[in-house]
Scaffold this motif. Structure first.
Motif, PDB file in Angstrom:
ATOM      1  N   ASN A 172      41.275  33.545  28.062  1.00 51.22           N
ATOM      2  CA  ASN A 172      42.682  33.878  28.308  1.00 51.22           C
ATOM      3  C   ASN A 172      42.853  34.785  29.521  1.00 51.22           C
ATOM      4  O   ASN A 172      43.893  35.410  29.709  1.00 51.22           O
ATOM      5  CB  ASN A 172      43.335  34.510  27.080  1.00 51.22           C
ATOM      6  CG  ASN A 172      44.815  34.151  26.985  1.00 51.22           C
ATOM      7  OD1 ASN A 172      45.200  33.000  27.225  1.00 51.22           O
ATOM      8  ND2 ASN A 172      45.644  35.113  26.646  1.00 51.22           N
ATOM      9  N   ARG A 173      41.813  34.835  30.351  1.00 42.04           N
ATOM     10  CA  ARG A 173      41.911  35.418  31.689  1.00 42.04           C
ATOM     11  C   ARG A 173      41.489  34.376  32.735  1.00 42.04           C
ATOM     12  O   ARG A 173      41.093  34.723  33.837  1.00 42.04           O
ATOM     13  CB  ARG A 173      41.022  36.664  31.799  1.00 42.04           C
ATOM     14  CG  ARG A 173      41.663  37.891  31.165  1.00 42.04           C
ATOM     15  CD  ARG A 173      40.687  39.053  31.079  1.00 42.04           C
ATOM     16  NE  ARG A 173      41.361  40.281  30.780  1.00 42.04           N
ATOM     17  CZ  ARG A 173      41.871  40.625  29.599  1.00 42.04           C
ATOM     18  NH1 ARG A 173      41.782  39.778  28.588  1.00 42.04           N
ATOM     19  NH2 ARG A 173      42.490  41.776  29.423  1.00 42.04           N
ATOM     20  N   GLN A 174      41.631  33.121  32.382  1.00 42.92           N
ATOM     21  CA  GLN A 174      41.137  32.026  33.212  1.00 42.92           C
ATOM     22  C   GLN A 174      42.247  31.215  33.881  1.00 42.92           C
ATOM     23  O   GLN A 174      41.974  30.227  34.550  1.00 42.92           O
ATOM     24  CB  GLN A 174      40.299  31.085  32.349  1.00 42.92           C
ATOM     25  CG  GLN A 174      38.815  31.404  32.378  1.00 42.92           C
ATOM     26  CD  GLN A 174      38.157  30.769  33.586  1.00 42.92           C
ATOM     27  OE1 GLN A 174      37.932  29.575  33.657  1.00 42.92           O
ATOM     28  NE2 GLN A 174      37.866  31.594  34.592  1.00 42.92           N
ATOM     29  N   GLU A 204      36.580  24.733  28.993  1.00 40.25           N
ATOM     30  CA  GLU A 204      37.656  24.762  28.015  1.00 40.25           C
ATOM     31  C   GLU A 204      39.028  24.834  28.681  1.00 40.25           C
ATOM     32  O   GLU A 204      39.965  24.115  28.298  1.00 40.25           O
ATOM     33  CB  GLU A 204      37.474  25.956  27.073  1.00 40.25           C
ATOM     34  CG  GLU A 204      36.198  25.919  26.261  1.00 40.25           C
ATOM     35  CD  GLU A 204      34.991  26.548  26.951  1.00 40.25           C
ATOM     36  OE1 GLU A 204      33.950  26.706  26.295  1.00 40.25           O
ATOM     37  OE2 GLU A 204      35.101  26.887  28.158  1.00 40.25           O
ATOM     38  N   THR A 205      39.172  25.703  29.683  1.00 37.56           N
ATOM     39  CA  THR A 205      40.478  25.827  30.333  1.00 37.56           C
ATOM     40  C   THR A 205      40.782  24.619  31.213  1.00 37.56           C
ATOM     41  O   THR A 205      41.938  24.212  31.339  1.00 37.56           O
ATOM     42  CB  THR A 205      40.558  27.123  31.152  1.00 37.56           C
ATOM     43  OG1 THR A 205      39.423  27.227  32.027  1.00 37.56           O
ATOM     44  CG2 THR A 205      40.594  28.334  30.234  1.00 37.56           C
ATOM     45  N   GLY A 268      48.490  39.064  34.619  1.00 41.39           N
ATOM     46  CA  GLY A 268      48.541  37.796  33.908  1.00 41.39           C
ATOM     47  C   GLY A 268      47.164  37.273  33.556  1.00 41.39           C
ATOM     48  O   GLY A 268      46.312  37.981  33.058  1.00 41.39           O
ATOM     49  N   GLY A 269      46.968  35.996  33.863  1.00 41.70           N
ATOM     50  CA  GLY A 269      45.705  35.349  33.561  1.00 41.70           C
ATOM     51  C   GLY A 269      45.710  34.546  32.284  1.00 41.70           C
ATOM     52  O   GLY A 269      44.755  33.822  32.003  1.00 41.70           O
ATOM     53  N   GLY A 270      46.781  34.674  31.470  1.00 43.73           N
ATOM     54  CA  GLY A 270      46.822  33.990  30.189  1.00 43.73           C
ATOM     55  C   GLY A 270      47.464  32.620  30.269  1.00 43.73           C
ATOM     56  O   GLY A 270      48.191  32.300  31.222  1.00 43.73           O
TER      57      GLY A 270
END
Length: 326
Positions: A172-174, A204-205, A268-270
């Motif tokens: 969730n920082r990707q 995954e992202t 952000g990053g999420g």
């Protein structure tokens, strides 16, 4: 980081077929149990189920759809390893919604006819490697890999705080919204807070990116733990503020969770940040459970969290049809 990732993947694939000494209880949704339940629900209710791709360590990432609507909303869980309570909530949604939809029942005061117009896609476990590490530890792996993971876990042999994926990247920082501004986190592979070398650098992202682009959701919810909070804002366009906040208010009224705003120094990053920025459509991060520190919330709170969230998927679909599908 690249060298560590390659070594981990190669070594893991060599030993992936070795028996795993599970410490999970029968009540816990491990990756394997989740997969079996998804297949069963898909067969029983004739649901579309698909693989979005594989995790860094070779586990399939699954999505399942309820409804026949050509438009979609998306609900995801377990971006973080220790947040598998979100998978439990999503799996219960799938079971309850699919059963009611097939029988054309109303459910909790909501008509299931909404799913003829807007389908709900669920990704119950974005991070199956991280969940497995958090639930089972690494004792089943060869010693050389155990040492690598203990190092990423800051020397701890207890993995209950593990958030990252299988190669130490915080998923969730990707995402690219504000990614460049993320500072002060780990600069190397770690159990938490390492953003990786670039946005969408993890399997995954990348898989979730491709899937999101494919189904083009009208709205999205990313479930996390903990704190019973709702995050809905990431530089939303002015013309969308009322629309998006109205949805957050509805969810807050039903769940009892507070609506939160990012602090002035937040970055952000999420997934939710990226979705809002990229699509200019409503999205929320919903934090389940009372506040726990660096571990998973206990299964004993499932009933309470389910009662708070059992209608949220239907509310999301209804709201999207009424306020976003234009």
């Amino acid at each position: 980081m690249k060298k560590i990732s390659v070594i981990l993947i190669v070594l893991y694939m060599v030993f992936i077929n070795q028996p795993i000494c599970s410490r999970a209880t029968i009540d816990m949704f491990t990756y394997e149990i989740m997969k079996d339940h998804l297949v069963m629900l898909s067969d029983k209710h004739d649901l579309e189920m698909k693989s979005l791709g594989q995790s860094e360590l070779g586990r399939e990432i699954f999505a399942i759809k309820i409804g026949k609507g050509k438009k979609n909303v998306l609900i995801t869980g377990s971006h973080h390893g220790r947040e598998w309570l979100t998978t439990h909530i999503i799996m219960e949604m799938i079971k309850e919604y699919a059963s009611a939809y097939n029988k054309k029942y109303s459910l909790y005061g909501h008509s299931l006819n909404i799913l003829d117009h807007v389908s709900i896609w669920f990704v119950p476990m974005v991070n199956p490697d991280g969940v497995t590490i958090q639930q089972k530890g690494v004792e089943h792996l060869p010693l050389v890999l155990q040492e690598v993971y203990v190092d990423m876990n800051n020397g701890e042999s207890n993995f209950k705080r593990w958030k990252a994926n299988g190669v130490g990247v915080d998923l969730n920082r990707q995402y690219p919204a504000g990614w460049e501004e993320i500072q002060g986190d780990s600069t190397y592979a770690s159990y938490s807070h390492y953003k990786g070398e670039k946005p969408f650098g993890s399997s995954e992202t990348k898989s979730l990116l491709t899937f999101t682009e494919e189904i083009k959701p009208l709205a999205s919810i990313a479930y996390h733990t903990s704190g019973r909070e709702i995050f809905w804002y990431y530089y939303n366009q002015v013309e969308n503020l009322y629309r998006d906040y109205q949805l957050a208010e509805m969810v807050s009224d039903v769940t009892g969770y507070k609506i939160s705003y990012p602090s002035s120094d937040a970055v952000g990053g999420g997934y939710t940040d990226w979705f809002i920025q990229c699509y200019q459509k409503p999205a929320m991060t919903i934090e389940l459970s009372y506040l726990v520190e660096e571990t998973n919330p206990p299964l004993s709170i499932f009933d309470e969290e389910w009662n708070r969230n059992k209608t949220i998927g239907l509310i999301l679909a209804e709201y999207a049809k009424k306020h976003v599908d234009n």
